[in-house]
Design a protein around this motif. Sequence first.
Motif, PDB file in Angstrom:
ATOM      1  N   THR A   1     -11.417  -3.410 -15.390  1.00 14.29           N
ATOM      2  CA  THR A   1     -10.204  -3.420 -14.625  1.00 14.29           C
ATOM      3  C   THR A   1      -9.281  -4.317 -14.945  1.00 14.29           C
ATOM      4  OG1 THR A   1      -9.964  -3.604 -12.235  1.00 14.29           O
ATOM      5  CG2 THR A   1     -11.446  -5.078 -13.350  1.00 14.29           C
TER       6      THR A   1
ATOM      7  N   LYS B   1     -16.257   1.766  -8.897  1.00 15.93           N
ATOM      8  CA  LYS B   1     -15.568   2.673  -9.826  1.00 15.93           C
ATOM      9  C   LYS B   1     -15.807   2.147 -11.170  1.00 15.93           C
ATOM     10  CE  LYS B   1     -12.969   4.490  -6.260  1.00 15.93           C
ATOM     11  NZ  LYS B   1     -13.387   5.977  -6.005  1.00 15.93           N
TER      12      LYS B   1
ATOM     13  N   ASP C   1     -11.352  -1.009  -3.541  1.00 17.05           N
ATOM     14  CA  ASP C   1     -11.807  -0.064  -3.426  1.00 17.05           C
ATOM     15  C   ASP C   1     -13.004   0.056  -2.355  1.00 17.05           C
ATOM     16  OD1 ASP C   1     -10.436   1.182  -5.559  1.00 17.05           O
ATOM     17  OD2 ASP C   1     -11.137  -0.123  -7.038  1.00 17.05           O
TER      18      ASP C   1
ATOM     19  N   THR D   1      -9.515  -0.199  -9.388  1.00 17.23           N
ATOM     20  CA  THR D   1      -8.080  -0.913  -8.899  1.00 17.23           C
ATOM     21  C   THR D   1      -7.754  -2.370  -9.452  1.00 17.23           C
ATOM     22  OG1 THR D   1      -8.125   0.186  -6.751  1.00 17.23           O
ATOM     23  CG2 THR D   1      -6.647  -1.181  -7.098  1.00 17.23           C
TER      24      THR D   1
ATOM     25  N   SER E   1     -19.901   4.386   1.483  1.00 17.08           N
ATOM     26  CA  SER E   1     -19.649   4.105   0.298  1.00 17.08           C
ATOM     27  C   SER E   1     -20.812   3.261  -0.519  1.00 17.08           C
ATOM     28  CB  SER E   1     -18.444   3.434   0.245  1.00 17.08           C
ATOM     29  OG  SER E   1     -18.359   2.109   0.733  1.00 17.08           O
TER      30      SER E   1
END
Length: 338
Positions: free
Chosen positions: A9, A216, A40, A222, A83
């Motif tokens: 990231t 992610k 996220d 992000t 999530s």
Amino acid sequence: MNHRRAFFTKLSSLSAGLFAGRSLLAATPGSVPVPVTTLDVGDLPFTFDGAVKVFHLVAEPVKQVIVPGSMGRTFDLWGFNGSAPGPTIQANEGDRVRIVFDNHLPEATGIHWHGLELPIEMDGVPGIGQKPIMPGERFVYEFSLQQNGTFFYHPHMAMQEMVGLLGGFIIHPKIAHAPHVDKDYLIALQEYAVLPNSSIPNSMNMEFNWLTFNGKSGPAATPLVIRLGDRVRVRFINMGMDHHPIHLHGFTFWETGREGARQQESAWTRGNTVLVGVAQGKDIEFVADRVGDWMLHCHLPHHMMNQMASNVGPMTRAGRGMGAVAGMEEGMGMLFVC
Ligand SMILES: [Cu+2]
């Protein structure tokens, strides 16, 4: 150009006016802690019942987009409130919290509040402090928070953590720690064993080929966007099979805390790689005193390359080998094609 699907990231340090030149030890006595940002993922909302903060947590199967797009991957995981990892719980030292938990999983579970000092009936271990929470059942946890720090929640049933069930639990101190930070982030580290033609993690595998930051993998995570001169705290939590040496480019940080405890300043250590062991949390702090798109990544070689286990292909080997999302048949043993 290297198209390797490296997990990373980016930490973007943006110029925004004059660098304030804050010294590392500049304190702001009595300041209020800044909220923690879990990119996220977000936070678990709450309501009040009198003075009690009431959260509603649901464990359920989720489709988690690990990397979007036609070359991406979506995994069938178990998560919380839609999530994996689940939303972060944020509360304050001294709060009374009630967590209404619904089990929408197809098997029994119990939720453990990792590191919290609380009564045995609230510790979330089925068969010891409580009965297993069966599919479709509700259990209400309620306890007072007498600590501050970086904690997390996860089931205490075999291998449920390895299919996504993890969430952060941040307890803010009554008075912010000194020196004051401008940004405070939580990154939940999880890993999965998912082969190219599957979407379901194999929790018994010993080769975990996907690492995620807040659900992610690179390049989908992000970036942490930081202003020049900001003092930044990043909290890592790890619920997986591996310890992750998390490396930050361009800056030397202080390790200021570990799971559930702020360290005394005399115990802080300086470095650029922090080893976040299984079941641990680690807090680092640094001053973003130069601009750039800086890498923040696990330095285990396999964790810099998602889906490393059985394929290294044309994305890294000049057009030969196997693509990152092709079938198993094309990929086994292609590592040294060159
Ligand atoms: Cu790693």
